[in-house]
Design an enzyme around this catalytic site. Structure first.
Site, PDB file in Angstrom:
ATOM      1  N   GLU A 136      13.645   0.032  -1.430  1.00  0.00           N
ATOM      2  CA  GLU A 136      13.754   0.925  -0.131  1.00  0.00           C
ATOM      3  C   GLU A 136      14.833  -0.014   0.700  1.00  0.00           C
ATOM      4  O   GLU A 136      14.169  -0.211   1.369  1.00  0.00           O
ATOM      5  CB  GLU A 136      12.275   1.446  -0.644  1.00  0.00           C
ATOM      6  CG  GLU A 136      10.870   1.928  -0.800  1.00  0.00           C
ATOM      7  CD  GLU A 136      10.183   2.098  -0.761  1.00  0.00           C
ATOM      8  OE1 GLU A 136       9.634   1.747   0.573  1.00  0.00           O
ATOM      9  OE2 GLU A 136       9.400   2.648  -1.540  1.00  0.00           O
ATOM     10  N   GLU A 196       7.584   3.879  -7.392  1.00  0.00           N
ATOM     11  CA  GLU A 196       6.073   3.983  -6.726  1.00  0.00           C
ATOM     12  C   GLU A 196       5.914   5.409  -6.767  1.00  0.00           C
ATOM     13  O   GLU A 196       7.078   6.122  -6.363  1.00  0.00           O
ATOM     14  CB  GLU A 196       6.412   3.797  -5.597  1.00  0.00           C
ATOM     15  CG  GLU A 196       6.370   1.854  -4.533  1.00  0.00           C
ATOM     16  CD  GLU A 196       6.570   1.754  -4.089  1.00  0.00           C
ATOM     17  OE1 GLU A 196       6.060   2.363  -3.164  1.00  0.00           O
ATOM     18  OE2 GLU A 196       7.285   0.357  -3.550  1.00  0.00           O
TER      19      GLU A 196
HETATM   20  O1  IFM Z   1       3.231   0.909   0.851  1.00  0.00           O
HETATM   21  C1  IFM Z   1       4.434   0.894   0.511  1.00  0.00           C
HETATM   22  C2  IFM Z   1       5.370   0.046   0.090  1.00  0.00           C
HETATM   23  O2  IFM Z   1       5.160  -0.895   0.793  1.00  0.00           O
HETATM   24  C3  IFM Z   1       7.040   0.722  -0.213  1.00  0.00           C
HETATM   25  N1  IFM Z   1       6.782   2.267  -0.445  1.00  0.00           N
HETATM   26  C4  IFM Z   1       5.767   3.250   0.004  1.00  0.00           C
HETATM   27  C5  IFM Z   1       4.412   2.975  -0.213  1.00  0.00           C
HETATM   28  C6  IFM Z   1       3.806   3.485   1.188  1.00  0.00           C
HETATM   29  O3  IFM Z   1       4.185   3.934   1.859  1.00  0.00           O
END
Ligand code: IFM
Length: 438
Positions: A166, A351
């Site tokens: 990210e 994710e």
């Molecule tokens: O916890 C985070 C993760 O570290 C990165 N993506 C989003 C998740 C939820 O906010």
């Protein structure tokens, strides 16, 4: 009901995801301080000033955690290496840190789990942060050294490697919005970080190719940006946010360019000679990771500096994070990314998940519904021809949710932060029934 494994293509990979700082415990095993330790120690940055010193104590309990991944029926485990554990001052190797990840990867293989490594999930060594962190081009070269150190040790046993998790969060959220470490609100810092984090990716890919490593990618996050009204101003605000959040990194990686709507504000602050880096940044990758959680509504904010946008609360049901539940956005991103940018390149949902105010032993039907809705969205994208190869739930465990501390519970497994006891939730069992091979 969560769609069963059999309703996905043969070989589709199901996994659970975590990140080092959020679960390991940064006070163990010779780990050095990261900028998250110092950010959290500064009052007002993190809810209840909580940090990751102990987190879920995964550093000691990793065997139990991998057993949980396996018992749920997952095929893969997405984890990250902490730069400050491997190199406590950013440059000097801590053998204990490398040994830990060596054991962890062997532990995955022993349980039949494919290791999906993310090299950097935000825990920058504080010593490098002192030197300017991601504002400093030199950090990209240090990241190349870190990458090579990790890959020389683990590379022979990894299924895939992602360079960065990210980059929008690393750069914009942390240097322009000030919400994550190092907590800056500075457009010049943001422009530099927006570029340097991609340069670090490019350098890391080049170094790994040199070592013969395969299956290299990057994990980008996407947030559906919709105008709050039909006005031309609100549509322009949403388009600017879309360019900063969703297109900046994607177009750099796929087309070696930055979108004009974002450059409009950032170009005056970019590091000298940035165009010369675009070929390295946009070199070939083998797959792209997509993190998706929600959408945002934007309106034009008159009288404010660029990007002149403000958030508007949306009407949809929300998670514990206050994020609207909008599974359609996942389908839209998958189809849009494949159609406009990646073509047949393999994609993974690296994710997706939700925070809920879970209490030990109580059912969590909302999470079950959330998973079902997002699996359905992924299936619609696959049916539309998207080359989606896998789906990782965030997260295996309740864990340290950065500036939100430990209150936001994303896990399939409940963690009691007093005793550190793990207790699988009803959604864990529901998902494991869906993943069972009949
Ligand atoms: O916890 C985070 C993760 O570290 C990165 N993506 C989003 C998740 C939820 O906010």
């Amino acid at each position: 009901m969560i769609p069963p494994r059999a309703s996905f293509p043969e070989g589709f990979v199901f996994g659970a995801a975590t990140a080092a700082y959020q679960i390991e415990g940064s006070s163990f095993g010779g780990c050095g301080p990261s900028h998250w330790d110092t950010f959290a120690a500064t009052p007002g940055n993190v809810v209840r000033a909580e940090g990751g010193a102990v987190a879920c104590d995964h550093y000691h309990r990793w065997r139990e955690d991998l057993d949980l991944v396996r018992a749920a029926g997952f095929d893969a485990y997405r984890f990250s290496t902490s730069w400050s554990r491997v190199m406590p001052d950013g440059v000097t190797i801590n053998p204990e840190g490398l040994d830990f990840y060596d054991r962890l990867v062997d532990g995955m293989l022993a349980r039949g789990l494919q290791p999906f490594l993310t090299l950097y999930h935000w825990d920058l060594p504080a010593a490098l942060s002192d030197l300017g962190g991601w504002r400093n081009r030199d950090t990209c070269l240090r990241f190349g050294d870190f990458t090579e150190t990790v890959i020389r040790r683990l590379g022979d046993r990894l299924a895939t490697v992602a360079t960065i998790n990210e980059p929008w969060c690393v750069a914009w959220l942390s240097h322009f919005l000030g919400a994550h470490a190092p907590g800056l609100r500075d457009i010049r810092a943001a422009a530099r970080a927006m570029h340097h984090i991609l340069l670090a990716h490019g350098i890391a890919v080049e170094r790994m190719r040199g070592l013969g490593q395969t299956d290299l990618g990057i994990v980008l996050n996407f947030d559906h940006a919709a105008p709050a009204s039909d006005s031309a101003e609100d549509k322009a605000a949403a388009a600017t946010q879309d360019a900063i959040f969703n297109r900046w990194f994607l177009e750099a990686i796929c087309h070696r360019r930055y979108p004009a709507e974002a450059l409009a504000g950032l170009e005056p602050h970019m590091p000298a000679g940035w165009r010369d880096d675009m070929a390295l940044i946009g070199q070939k990758i083998d797959w792209l990771g997509i993190n998706y959680y929600t959408r945002h509504l934007y309106r034009h904010a008159p009288g404010t500096a660029w990007p002149s946008c403000a958030d508007v609360a949306g009407p949809l049901p929300k998670t514990q994070m206050g994020w609207e539940i909008y599974p359609e956005g996942l389908e839209q991103f998958l189809t849009r990314i494949a159609r406009d940018h990646t073509g047949d390149l393999p994609l993974y949902v690296t994710e997706n998940g939700m925070a809920n105010d879970d209490h030990a032993g109580q059912p969590d039907p909302v999470r079950e519904d959330f998973i079902a809705a997002h699996f359905n969205a992924a299936q619609r994208a696959i049916a539309a021809g998207v080359n989606l190869r896998g789906f990782f739930y965030w997260s295996l465990l309740d864990n340290y949710e950065w500036a939100e501390g430990y209150q936001k519970r994303f896990g399939l497994v409940h963690v009691d932060y007093e005793t550190l006891e793990r207790l699988p939730k009803a959604s864990y069992h529901a998902l494991s029934r869906a993943l069972a091979r009949n």
